[in-house]
Structure formats: C-alpha cells, structure tokens
Motif scaffolding. Structure first.
Motif, PDB file in Angstrom:
ATOM      1  N   GLN A   1     -48.709  24.792 175.479  1.00 28.62           N
ATOM      2  CA  GLN A   1     -47.304  25.080 175.733  1.00 28.62           C
ATOM      3  C   GLN A   1     -46.677  25.574 174.431  1.00 28.62           C
ATOM      4  O   GLN A   1     -46.777  24.915 173.395  1.00 28.62           O
ATOM      5  CB  GLN A   1     -46.601  23.815 176.207  1.00 28.62           C
ATOM      6  N   HIS A   2     -46.057  26.743 174.484  1.00 27.46           N
ATOM      7  CA  HIS A   2     -45.334  27.276 173.323  1.00 27.46           C
ATOM      8  C   HIS A   2     -43.936  26.644 173.329  1.00 27.46           C
ATOM      9  O   HIS A   2     -43.242  26.688 174.345  1.00 27.46           O
ATOM     10  CB  HIS A   2     -45.215  28.808 173.412  1.00 27.46           C
ATOM     11  N   VAL A   3     -43.563  26.051 172.189  1.00 30.46           N
ATOM     12  CA  VAL A   3     -42.279  25.370 172.098  1.00 30.46           C
ATOM     13  C   VAL A   3     -41.453  26.009 170.995  1.00 30.46           C
ATOM     14  O   VAL A   3     -41.930  26.172 169.872  1.00 30.46           O
ATOM     15  CB  VAL A   3     -42.478  23.862 171.806  1.00 30.46           C
ATOM     16  N   LYS A   4     -40.230  26.376 171.331  1.00 25.68           N
ATOM     17  CA  LYS A   4     -39.312  26.949 170.333  1.00 25.68           C
ATOM     18  C   LYS A   4     -38.075  26.065 170.314  1.00 25.68           C
ATOM     19  O   LYS A   4     -37.155  26.243 171.109  1.00 25.68           O
ATOM     20  CB  LYS A   4     -38.943  28.389 170.718  1.00 25.68           C
TER      21      LYS A   4
ATOM     22  N   PHE B   1     -50.086  22.811 166.832  1.00 19.45           N
ATOM     23  CA  PHE B   1     -50.302  23.853 165.829  1.00 19.45           C
ATOM     24  C   PHE B   1     -48.971  24.540 165.552  1.00 19.45           C
ATOM     25  O   PHE B   1     -48.147  24.678 166.459  1.00 19.45           O
ATOM     26  CB  PHE B   1     -51.279  24.925 166.350  1.00 19.45           C
ATOM     27  N   ASN B   2     -48.780  25.005 164.332  1.00 23.33           N
ATOM     28  CA  ASN B   2     -47.628  25.862 164.039  1.00 23.33           C
ATOM     29  C   ASN B   2     -47.870  27.196 164.736  1.00 23.33           C
ATOM     30  O   ASN B   2     -49.001  27.671 164.804  1.00 23.33           O
ATOM     31  CB  ASN B   2     -47.479  26.081 162.538  1.00 23.33           C
TER      32      ASN B   2
ATOM     33  N   PHE C   1     -43.719  26.029 167.591  1.00 22.96           N
ATOM     34  CA  PHE C   1     -45.060  25.452 167.518  1.00 22.96           C
ATOM     35  C   PHE C   1     -45.733  25.512 168.877  1.00 22.96           C
ATOM     36  O   PHE C   1     -45.095  25.817 169.881  1.00 22.96           O
ATOM     37  CB  PHE C   1     -45.025  24.020 166.957  1.00 22.96           C
ATOM     38  N   VAL C   2     -47.039  25.228 168.886  1.00 28.59           N
ATOM     39  CA  VAL C   2     -47.815  25.246 170.124  1.00 28.59           C
ATOM     40  C   VAL C   2     -48.394  23.852 170.334  1.00 28.59           C
ATOM     41  O   VAL C   2     -49.125  23.339 169.490  1.00 28.59           O
ATOM     42  CB  VAL C   2     -48.954  26.295 170.061  1.00 28.59           C
TER      43      VAL C   2
END
Length: 188
Positions: free
Chosen positions: A27-30, A55-56, A37-38
């Motif tokens: 999941q990509h999180v902003k 992960f960044n 981050f992921v």
C-alpha cells in the motif's frame, strides 16, 4: 533492481543477506505531513513466515528472478521426488522437505509448478484441486444428526481426509490441495 513504487503482488524481493521474500500485499501511503512510504506484507519464500515491512517511497530494492516451470511427477527415489521437465525431458530431484504437504496429493503423472531460484528448488505447487481415488473408507452409518455427517477416508496417496457418508471405496473425488477438503465426486 526495482523501486518500491514498482512493487506488485507476487513479486519476489531479495532482502537482508539474500533472503527471498514474496510481496503478499502493498500500500502506497502519502501522509499529510512527512514523506510518502510503502507499507508491505512480505512472505518468506522458504519458511512461509509473514512479516510487515515499511519502505520509504522510491527506495531501490533488489528483485529475484524465479523460474517457474510445469513439470510432471515421475517417481520416488528414496527421500527424493523426481520431476520431469515436459519440454527438455530433464529430471529434477526434489527432497521431501521442499515438497512439504504437496506430497499428500502427488501421484505419478500429476503435473506441478516447480519454482527455482539460481538452481535451488523453492517450492512445488499443485493445481488448487486434484482428482484422486478413495483407497479405503468404512461404510457410512446413518443416525440422529441435524447436519450431514462425515467420515475418514484414505486417498490413493495414503493421505486421510474427511468425506460425506455416501462416499464409498473406489470412488474418484475432487480434493482441495490447499485445505485437504472434499470438493465433490468426479463424474465418470
């Protein structure tokens, strides 16, 4: 090498000293504040252990090349299962530990998907359902019960599963290879 922005489910990553991890979900999180981050859920290819790892965004990760081939199970050679590549006719010896629970449903002639990385066999996977013959089961006894009953049955591979009371010895049935569940009779 790939970026964390390129992650996909099923992709295999080489992390922490060459260990192989398969991406189960990501999941990509902003967040409103701070860098993107992921968030991932990774499954260890050999042990099956599942971990969460973050992960960044944009971080480089090493990917592993997994060679998946359809092979036919030929025979047992001591503690090794021998599979034959259907294209090259090469034979591959796979130890019992690597085959794992898949051995409960393997009979000669079955096709399986064999995954390898740099010549090392990682896993052997069968289709979700296979057709096997009941080698032995006791006759079902009807009694007082509100739902359908089950009884133990031994498959031709020697593995024991639960089947409905109406199944008899010698019948061909469909079995789920992931859960060992009875799926139904096979029409002749």
């Amino acid at each position: 090498m790939a970026s964390t922005n390129d992650l996909k489910n099923g992709m295999v990553l080489k992390l922490e000293g060459g260990q192989l991890w398969s991406v189960v979900e990501f999941q990509h999180v902003k967040p409103g504040k701070g860098p993107a981050f992921v968030r991932t859920k990774l499954k260890h290819v050999l042990s099956g252990k599942v971990v969460d790892k973050t992960f960044n965004a944009g971080t480089k990760v090493e990917t592993a090349t997994i060679d998946r081939r359809d092979m036919q199970f030929s025979y047992m050679d001591g503690d090794y299962f021998v599979f034959m590549d259907m294209e090259t006719y090469d034979q591959l010896h796979v130890d019992r530990k690597t085959v794992g629970d898949t051995a409960n449903f393997l009979i000669e002639g079955f096709e399986a998907s064999v995954s390898q990385h740099e010549g090392e066999v990682l896993s052997v996977e069968l289709p979700a359902a296979v057709e096997l013959t009941i080698q032995h089961t006791d006759p079902g006894v009807q009694g007082d019960r509100s739902t359908g009953g089950t009884k133990p049955a031994t498959l031709e591979t020697g593995h024991e599963i639960q089947v409905p009371l109406f199944i008899t010895t010698g019948e061909k049935i469909k079995v789920d290879t992931r859960t060992s569940d009875y799926l139904g009779r096979v029409n002749k």
